[in-house]
Structure formats: structure tokens, C-alpha cells
Enzyme design. Sequence first.
Site, PDB file in Angstrom:
ATOM      1  N   SER A  97      -5.939  -6.749   2.546  1.00 26.66           N
ATOM      2  CA  SER A  97      -4.579  -6.384   3.035  1.00 26.66           C
ATOM      3  C   SER A  97      -4.070  -6.853   4.090  1.00 26.66           C
ATOM      4  CB  SER A  97      -4.791  -4.852   4.052  1.00 26.66           C
ATOM      5  OG  SER A  97      -4.010  -4.472   3.818  1.00 26.66           O
ATOM      6  N   GLN A 129      -0.965  -6.042   5.583  1.00 25.88           N
ATOM      7  CA  GLN A 129      -0.585  -4.621   6.183  1.00 25.88           C
ATOM      8  C   GLN A 129      -1.889  -4.519   7.016  1.00 25.88           C
ATOM      9  OE1 GLN A 129       0.474  -1.724   3.397  1.00 25.88           O
ATOM     10  NE2 GLN A 129       2.027  -2.108   2.951  1.00 25.88           N
ATOM     11  N   ASP A 160       2.530  -7.513  -5.715  1.00 26.05           N
ATOM     12  CA  ASP A 160       3.574  -6.611  -5.581  1.00 26.05           C
ATOM     13  C   ASP A 160       3.740  -6.923  -7.554  1.00 26.05           C
ATOM     14  OD1 ASP A 160       2.912  -4.810  -3.739  1.00 26.05           O
ATOM     15  OD2 ASP A 160       4.486  -6.335  -2.554  1.00 26.05           O
ATOM     16  N   LYS A 214      -1.480   1.437  -4.568  1.00 29.26           N
ATOM     17  CA  LYS A 214       0.268   1.611  -4.007  1.00 29.26           C
ATOM     18  C   LYS A 214       0.908   2.458  -3.690  1.00 29.26           C
ATOM     19  CE  LYS A 214      -1.446  -2.649  -3.128  1.00 29.26           C
ATOM     20  NZ  LYS A 214      -0.579  -3.489  -2.057  1.00 29.26           N
TER      21      LYS A 214
HETATM   22  C1  S3P Z   1       2.883  -5.644   2.979  1.00 31.10           C
HETATM   23  C2  S3P Z   1       1.405  -6.139   1.915  1.00 31.10           C
HETATM   24  C3  S3P Z   1       1.188  -5.438   0.945  1.00 31.10           C
HETATM   25  C4  S3P Z   1       1.753  -5.403  -0.041  1.00 31.10           C
HETATM   26  C5  S3P Z   1       3.236  -4.431  -0.155  1.00 31.10           C
HETATM   27  C6  S3P Z   1       3.545  -5.047   1.046  1.00 31.10           C
HETATM   28  C7  S3P Z   1       3.476  -5.863   3.610  1.00 31.10           C
HETATM   29  O1  S3P Z   1       0.376  -4.338   0.704  1.00 31.10           O
HETATM   30  O2  S3P Z   1       1.515  -5.020  -1.537  1.00 31.10           O
HETATM   31  O3  S3P Z   1       4.114  -4.406  -0.789  1.00 31.10           O
HETATM   32  O4  S3P Z   1       4.889  -6.048   3.540  1.00 31.10           O
HETATM   33  O5  S3P Z   1       2.520  -6.571   4.867  1.00 31.10           O
HETATM   34  P1  S3P Z   1      -1.220  -4.723   1.404  1.00 31.10           P
HETATM   35  O6  S3P Z   1      -1.561  -5.386   2.449  1.00 31.10           O
HETATM   36  O7  S3P Z   1      -1.567  -3.543   1.363  1.00 31.10           O
HETATM   37  O8  S3P Z   1      -2.187  -5.252   0.400  1.00 31.10           O
END
Ligand code: S3P
Length: 444
Positions: free
Chosen positions: A171, A173, A320, A347
Site C-alpha cells: 500500500s 498510502q 485502481d 477500496k
Molecule cells: C494511492 C494508493 C492506492 C490507490 C489510491 C491512491 C495513493 O491505495 O488505490 O487510489 O495516492 O497513494 P493503497 O495505498 O491503499 O493501495
Amino acid sequence: MSAGAASLLVEPVPKLLGHLAVPGDKSISHRAVLLGAIGDGETRITGFGRSADTEATIAAVRACGVEVYEHGHETLRVFGKGLRGLAQPGTAIDCGNAGTLVRLFAGILAGQAWKEFELTGDESLSARPMGRVADPLALMGAGIETNDGRLPLGIQGRPLRAISYRLPVASAQVKSAILLAGLYATDGETTVVEPAPTRDHTERMLETAGARITRRPESVTVWPAERLSLGEVEVPGDFSSAAPFLVAATLVPGSELHLHGVNLNPRRTGLLAILERMGARIISYNRRAIGGEPGGDLEVHAAPLVGTTVGADEVPLAIDELPLVALAAACARGRTVVTGAGELRAKETDRIEATVDALRALGVRARAREDGFEVTGVPGRLRGGRMASGGDHRLAMLGAVAGLVSGEGVRVGAADAVGVSFPGFFEMLAELRRTSAVEQPDRR
Ligand code: S3P
């Protein structure tokens, strides 16, 4: 975005021809505002991708005392408070639908020593897992409270400890939250080990802002920082917003589309590799750096597709876009199987169930797996019908693309959900429909 909001009928299109420039990347727009907020002095952001999610980020940093000036639609000036200068707001900060905001901001707020913050969100965000950021931030010494692993997230900023942390799920994020908190560590460097490479916008932008970062194939290390200064950020076009058009032009026979100024960071463009394997004709040209990211233009021609398999390593690079992979698979010859994608269930909706339900409603043979889905495709046009987006922007765009390639058109439920990432999506589509009716394909 409520699931009961207005539905929209998207009619089939004979072909798609023309040139498009999609709005600025959402992931990078969030990061530019957040890093600008803790930078020293002014950060000027051009090509800002304005959407409900990124508006929530502007509001969030304003709530913490940061001045953000908006010049026209796409230019922002953010006057940073320095790494430790965010103010404690009097009320909770509403992160709306934005997972990237809540998780990245949590990493920054954890380092605002002796100040308290509360992060909330809409119904969808409130159902998503937050333990994945709360746990490592607590290990670093922050005071963190969740509601049984969900929002609201209570954060007491503290002086933080460096950690070395292996992410249980791939992830970006969560990786970003830990790296941002690592800027505040009082005792050395923080390392995040990834099970599979994920988008690296935070690392890139931190380097640009002057932070010390070491990147290895499976991990990233950040050193504590004294100050950050981002200066100018030019946000490239969002590959995830280009993706519906890439898939539509691939599926609608006779199409030829050019998408300009798109972010082509390889950690984002897994969809290109998947579609190419399926037989798509997409080439990139005018390759250039845009705002510290690899970018360029894309040219796509319609092509017949065959089914493929997608496994865990490829999933974060196309996370995504996997609903769109399912739609492409529905129009391809043979079976497509996506595995290692259990994260889709965490999600904005459970995107495994939502995607499979949407495709089935349109007459497609699709089956959910615990960690992905299987689709049996039939070349030619989809039947069409009605599908529910469940208020999920990516599903609403899938429905729209399905409408373009369908026999009968598709009525997309809660179509206004697109505003979460791409408010002008349907207007751009309508304009493309108009120009496609008069344009001739480029002959080179
Ligand atoms: C994102 C990371 C992804 C993605 C999200 C945006 C980001 O999520 O699905 O739309 O900007 O770091 P995850 O880190 O939960 O996989």
C-alpha cells in the site's frame, strides 16, 4: 457521494477519435498540498487535479492554519508552516471520501508534537481499514486511537521514534504515512519494506523537497528532516483518469485517440502492460519528465483483445484500473483471471463484488474470487443495461466505458460519483463524442 444520486444513460458510440488532456494526477495533487503545508515558504502547484478528494485536502490543511491561494482552476499557492508548525484545529478534520488524505495526513499529524487532531470521513471512508496506519504510527510513539480499526482517527502528536517496518499489504498510502512520520523521528532513519513495489510519488516528492531518501528495489529509507522546500510542482495528467479513455478507444472499433501529458510512472502504468498482453495497440511518444515524474503522450488504436492472467506482483501497479481490466476482459476472447487482488475489497467499495455485479448486470459472465475475479469474454459489443456504481468513482467510469462499447447503452447509477476524482469526466466524454463524429483518423 450517495448511492441514490442521479443515474445517467451512456449511449454507444460509433468510434472515438481525437486528442485529450486529462486533469492533474490525484495522488500527486494530494501530496503536493500536504508537503507544501509542511514546507518552508511558498509552494506553487500548477496543473492541480481538482476533485472532491483533493478539495478535501486543501480544506484539511487550511483547518490546520495553512494559507492556500487558488488562482484559476489549476494553480495553487500553498504557504507552508514548516515541518512542525501545523495548528491544532478546534474541530474534527473531514477527509470526505479520500483515503490518500486520511492516511498520509495521519503520518504528518503524528509528528506535530503535543497537538491533537481528529480525522473523520464519509460513510465509505469510515468503513475502510485504518489499523494499517494506526499500528505503525503507534509503534513510532504517536498517540493513536481508532474506532475498532476504523475512523474516526484520534491523533496525539509526539516526538517520534524511527522504525523499520515490513508492510503487511502492498500500500502506497501506508508506506507514505510511515515515511512522512519518519521525517519527525528523533533517533535516526526509518525504513519501509514493501511486499511488492507500489507508487513512489511520496519518495520522489520528498527528494525534490530536500529530504534524504534511499531507495532500494524492496524498501525505502527516510532520514529525519529539518526543513522541506518544494518550490514549484507541475502535476502531470492522471494515468488513472486517462485509463477509461484508453480502454474505451481499445474496445470501440475504428477508434484512434491521443492522450497528452500523462503521468507514465511505471509504478502506475500496469494497465498498459496488461492491455498490451491482451493485444491492445497503445504506444507512448514525446516521453519527457513532468513535475519530477516520467510522463509523455499516448496513442491508442482499437484492437481485438484476448484474455490474460494478472497476478499479485502486477496488482499494485494497476490497482485502481483493475475494474477496467475486467471490462476489457468482458470484450476479449477467452478467460481472464485476476488473483492477488484482495486489496480491492478495501477500496471505496468492495471493488471485487462491485465490478462483478456491474458486469453481470450488463450480461457478462463474471465470477468473484476471494482475491480477484474471473471473466469470460465475448468479442463484439456488450449488451448493456443498468449498473450500480455504489457511489464509487472508478465503477461509475467503468459503467460509462461499458456504455460506449455496448449494444444498448448503459445506465450508470450514481454517476456523479466521478466527481471524487474526475469531476469533468462526463463533459470530456460528451465533447469527445461530438469531435469523434466529425474528425478523421490521423494518417501518419
Ligand atoms: C494511492 C494508493 C492506492 C490507490 C489510491 C491512491 C495513493 O491505495 O488505490 O487510489 O495516492 O497513494 P493503497 O495505498 O491503499 O493501495
